[in-house]
Scaffold this active site. Structure first.
Site, PDB file in Angstrom:
ATOM      1  N   HIS A   1      -1.870  -5.310   1.250  1.00 57.98           N
ATOM      2  CA  HIS A   1      -3.129  -5.998   0.988  1.00 57.98           C
ATOM      3  C   HIS A   1      -2.832  -7.411   0.501  1.00 57.98           C
ATOM      4  O   HIS A   1      -1.850  -7.635  -0.202  1.00 57.98           O
ATOM      5  CB  HIS A   1      -3.932  -5.279  -0.107  1.00 57.98           C
ATOM      6  CG  HIS A   1      -4.950  -6.168  -0.767  1.00 57.98           C
ATOM      7  ND1 HIS A   1      -6.147  -6.465  -0.172  1.00 57.98           N
ATOM      8  CD2 HIS A   1      -4.919  -6.872  -1.919  1.00 57.98           C
ATOM      9  CE1 HIS A   1      -6.819  -7.315  -0.956  1.00 57.98           C
ATOM     10  NE2 HIS A   1      -6.102  -7.565  -2.022  1.00 57.98           N
TER      11      HIS A   1
ATOM     12  N   LYS B   1       0.836  -1.201   0.000  1.00 62.40           N
ATOM     13  CA  LYS B   1       0.000   0.000   0.000  1.00 62.40           C
ATOM     14  C   LYS B   1       0.880   1.265   0.000  1.00 62.40           C
ATOM     15  O   LYS B   1       2.095   1.173   0.241  1.00 62.40           O
ATOM     16  CB  LYS B   1      -0.934  -0.051   1.221  1.00 62.40           C
ATOM     17  CG  LYS B   1      -1.915  -1.246   1.174  1.00 62.40           C
ATOM     18  CD  LYS B   1      -2.865  -1.259   2.372  1.00 62.40           C
ATOM     19  CE  LYS B   1      -3.864  -2.401   2.266  1.00 62.40           C
ATOM     20  NZ  LYS B   1      -4.867  -2.374   3.361  1.00 62.40           N
TER      21      LYS B   1
ATOM     22  N   TYR C   1     -12.359  -2.777  -3.657  1.00 61.36           N
ATOM     23  CA  TYR C   1     -12.920  -2.913  -2.303  1.00 61.36           C
ATOM     24  C   TYR C   1     -14.454  -2.834  -2.305  1.00 61.36           C
ATOM     25  O   TYR C   1     -15.055  -2.412  -1.311  1.00 61.36           O
ATOM     26  CB  TYR C   1     -12.336  -1.826  -1.391  1.00 61.36           C
ATOM     27  CG  TYR C   1     -10.922  -2.123  -0.896  1.00 61.36           C
ATOM     28  CD1 TYR C   1     -10.635  -3.305  -0.189  1.00 61.36           C
ATOM     29  CD2 TYR C   1      -9.884  -1.221  -1.096  1.00 61.36           C
ATOM     30  CE1 TYR C   1      -9.356  -3.568   0.275  1.00 61.36           C
ATOM     31  CE2 TYR C   1      -8.600  -1.478  -0.621  1.00 61.36           C
ATOM     32  CZ  TYR C   1      -8.339  -2.658   0.070  1.00 61.36           C
ATOM     33  OH  TYR C   1      -7.070  -2.914   0.546  1.00 61.36           O
TER      34      TYR C   1
ATOM     35  N   ASN D   1      -2.097  -0.079   7.164  1.00 58.19           N
ATOM     36  CA  ASN D   1      -1.591  -1.426   7.450  1.00 58.19           C
ATOM     37  C   ASN D   1      -0.723  -2.046   6.361  1.00 58.19           C
ATOM     38  O   ASN D   1      -0.620  -3.265   6.239  1.00 58.19           O
ATOM     39  CB  ASN D   1      -2.727  -2.349   7.901  1.00 58.19           C
ATOM     40  CG  ASN D   1      -3.789  -2.529   6.847  1.00 58.19           C
ATOM     41  OD1 ASN D   1      -3.731  -1.919   5.779  1.00 58.19           O
ATOM     42  ND2 ASN D   1      -4.767  -3.369   7.130  1.00 58.19           N
TER      43      ASN D   1
ATOM     44  N   GLU E   1      -9.325 -10.138  -8.319  1.00 63.78           N
ATOM     45  CA  GLU E   1      -8.382  -9.022  -8.155  1.00 63.78           C
ATOM     46  C   GLU E   1      -7.280  -9.052  -9.213  1.00 63.78           C
ATOM     47  O   GLU E   1      -6.898  -8.011  -9.743  1.00 63.78           O
ATOM     48  CB  GLU E   1      -7.785  -9.060  -6.747  1.00 63.78           C
ATOM     49  CG  GLU E   1      -8.831  -8.728  -5.688  1.00 63.78           C
ATOM     50  CD  GLU E   1      -8.372  -9.001  -4.256  1.00 63.78           C
ATOM     51  OE1 GLU E   1      -7.207  -9.401  -4.048  1.00 63.78           O
ATOM     52  OE2 GLU E   1      -9.191  -8.807  -3.338  1.00 63.78           O
TER      53      GLU E   1
ATOM     54  N   VAL F   1      -4.891   0.208  11.834  1.00 65.42           N
ATOM     55  CA  VAL F   1      -5.640  -0.495  10.784  1.00 65.42           C
ATOM     56  C   VAL F   1      -5.751   0.336   9.501  1.00 65.42           C
ATOM     57  O   VAL F   1      -5.759  -0.210   8.395  1.00 65.42           O
ATOM     58  CB  VAL F   1      -7.033  -0.944  11.296  1.00 65.42           C
ATOM     59  CG1 VAL F   1      -7.963   0.246  11.545  1.00 65.42           C
ATOM     60  CG2 VAL F   1      -7.670  -1.938  10.346  1.00 65.42           C
TER      61      VAL F   1
HETATM   62  P1  GTP Z   1      -6.896  -6.049   2.787  1.00 65.08           P
HETATM   63  O1  GTP Z   1      -5.805  -7.040   2.594  1.00 65.08           O
HETATM   64  O2  GTP Z   1      -6.455  -4.625   2.564  1.00 65.08           O
HETATM   65  O3  GTP Z   1      -8.120  -6.403   1.983  1.00 65.08           O
HETATM   66  O4  GTP Z   1      -7.243  -6.136   4.333  1.00 65.08           O
HETATM   67  P2  GTP Z   1      -8.053  -7.292   5.085  1.00 65.08           P
HETATM   68  O5  GTP Z   1      -8.552  -8.298   4.109  1.00 65.08           O
HETATM   69  O6  GTP Z   1      -7.193  -7.749   6.200  1.00 65.08           O
HETATM   70  O7  GTP Z   1      -9.267  -6.468   5.693  1.00 65.08           O
HETATM   71  P3  GTP Z   1     -10.612  -5.990   4.954  1.00 65.08           P
HETATM   72  O8  GTP Z   1     -10.661  -6.512   3.555  1.00 65.08           O
HETATM   73  O9  GTP Z   1     -11.721  -6.287   5.865  1.00 65.08           O
HETATM   74  O10 GTP Z   1     -10.400  -4.427   4.935  1.00 65.08           O
HETATM   75  C1  GTP Z   1      -9.704  -3.795   3.886  1.00 65.08           C
HETATM   76  C2  GTP Z   1      -8.882  -2.666   4.452  1.00 65.08           C
HETATM   77  O11 GTP Z   1      -9.752  -1.675   4.965  1.00 65.08           O
HETATM   78  C3  GTP Z   1      -7.988  -3.026   5.637  1.00 65.08           C
HETATM   79  O12 GTP Z   1      -6.758  -3.584   5.246  1.00 65.08           O
HETATM   80  C4  GTP Z   1      -7.795  -1.676   6.279  1.00 65.08           C
HETATM   81  O13 GTP Z   1      -6.792  -0.911   5.595  1.00 65.08           O
HETATM   82  C5  GTP Z   1      -9.144  -1.031   6.067  1.00 65.08           C
HETATM   83  N1  GTP Z   1      -9.986  -1.235   7.244  1.00 65.08           N
HETATM   84  C6  GTP Z   1     -10.592  -2.376   7.657  1.00 65.08           C
HETATM   85  N2  GTP Z   1     -11.266  -2.169   8.802  1.00 65.08           N
HETATM   86  C7  GTP Z   1     -11.074  -0.869   9.124  1.00 65.08           C
HETATM   87  C8  GTP Z   1     -11.495  -0.038  10.195  1.00 65.08           C
HETATM   88  O14 GTP Z   1     -12.210  -0.466  11.101  1.00 65.08           O
HETATM   89  N3  GTP Z   1     -11.081   1.268  10.169  1.00 65.08           N
HETATM   90  C9  GTP Z   1     -10.292   1.760   9.165  1.00 65.08           C
HETATM   91  N4  GTP Z   1      -9.918   3.053   9.208  1.00 65.08           N
HETATM   92  N5  GTP Z   1      -9.861   1.010   8.156  1.00 65.08           N
HETATM   93  C10 GTP Z   1     -10.248  -0.284   8.124  1.00 65.08           C
HETATM   94 MG    MG Z   2      -9.581  -7.833   2.363  1.00 66.87          MG
END
Ligand code: GTP
Ligand code: MG
Length: 149
Positions: A115, A9, A49, A112, A126, A109
């Site tokens: 991805h 990222k 997303y 982070n 993807e 979060v």
């Molecule tokens: P990705 O690998 O990026 O897809 O992450 P993930 O699969 O571990 O989590 P998810 O797909 O649920 O969420 C995608 C991204 O959204 C996360 O990696 C975070 O960067 C962001 N995100 C998820 N939950 C939160 C939250 O509660 N607050 C904020 N600010 N960002 C969030």
């Molecule tokens: Mg994800």
């Protein structure tokens, strides 16, 4: 073997973590089959997303992900989707164990660092969203017989 989509990222690129992240997957034994540095459009990220479109953090997430260049990659290997998720750690770095990428390199979060696709099906979706067919490479790995029995 399966393929997985990963992207370093914008915060990971800014913090010079690209080499470290690639190194972890290379050393594990996975094969790099596609990679590029790119600036993602908000449009592409909204699609990427799409599942999270109802979430309160969705707009902020799209802004964050389009705030600078990212490194998009495709890695191949046995159970690569599941294993790579373990190597990433939990979504929230605070819940991620030391030794994982998010456990070692970030704290929040919303920043982070990396991805990774969460299933074989989303990996396929993807990869076709981010890569053209001729940007993926099928190549013979000379160490393959030392990685797989
Ligand atoms: P990705 O690998 O990026 O897809 O992450 P993930 O699969 O571990 O989590 P998810 O797909 O649920 O969420 C995608 C991204 O959204 C996360 O990696 C975070 O960067 C962001 N995100 C998820 N939950 C939160 C939250 O509660 N607050 C904020 N600010 N960002 C969030
Ligand atoms: Mg994800």
């Amino acid at each position: 073997f399966a393929n997985v989509f990963k992207t370093v990222k914008p915060d990971g690129v800014q913090r010079k973590l690209v080499g470290e992240i690639i190194r972890r997957f290379e050393r594990k034994g996975f094969k790099l089959v596609g990679m590029k540095l790119l600036q993602a459009s908000e449009e592409q990220l909204r699609q990427h997303y799409w599942d999270l479109r109802e979430k309160p953090f969705y707009n902020g997430l799209v802004k964050y992900m389009s705030s600078g260049p990212i490194v998009a990659m495709v890695w191949q290997g046995l159970d690569v989707v599941k294993t790579a998720r373990k190597m990433l750690g939990e979504t929230n770095p605070a819940d991620s164990l030391p030794g994982t990428i998010r456990g070692d390199y970030c704290v929040e979060v919303g920043r982070n660092v990396i991805h990774g696709s969460d299933s074989v099906q989303s990996a396929q979706r993807e990869i076709s969203l981010w890569f053209k067919h001729d940007e993926l490479f099928c190549w013979e790995e000379c160490s393959e017989h030392w990685i797989y029995a």
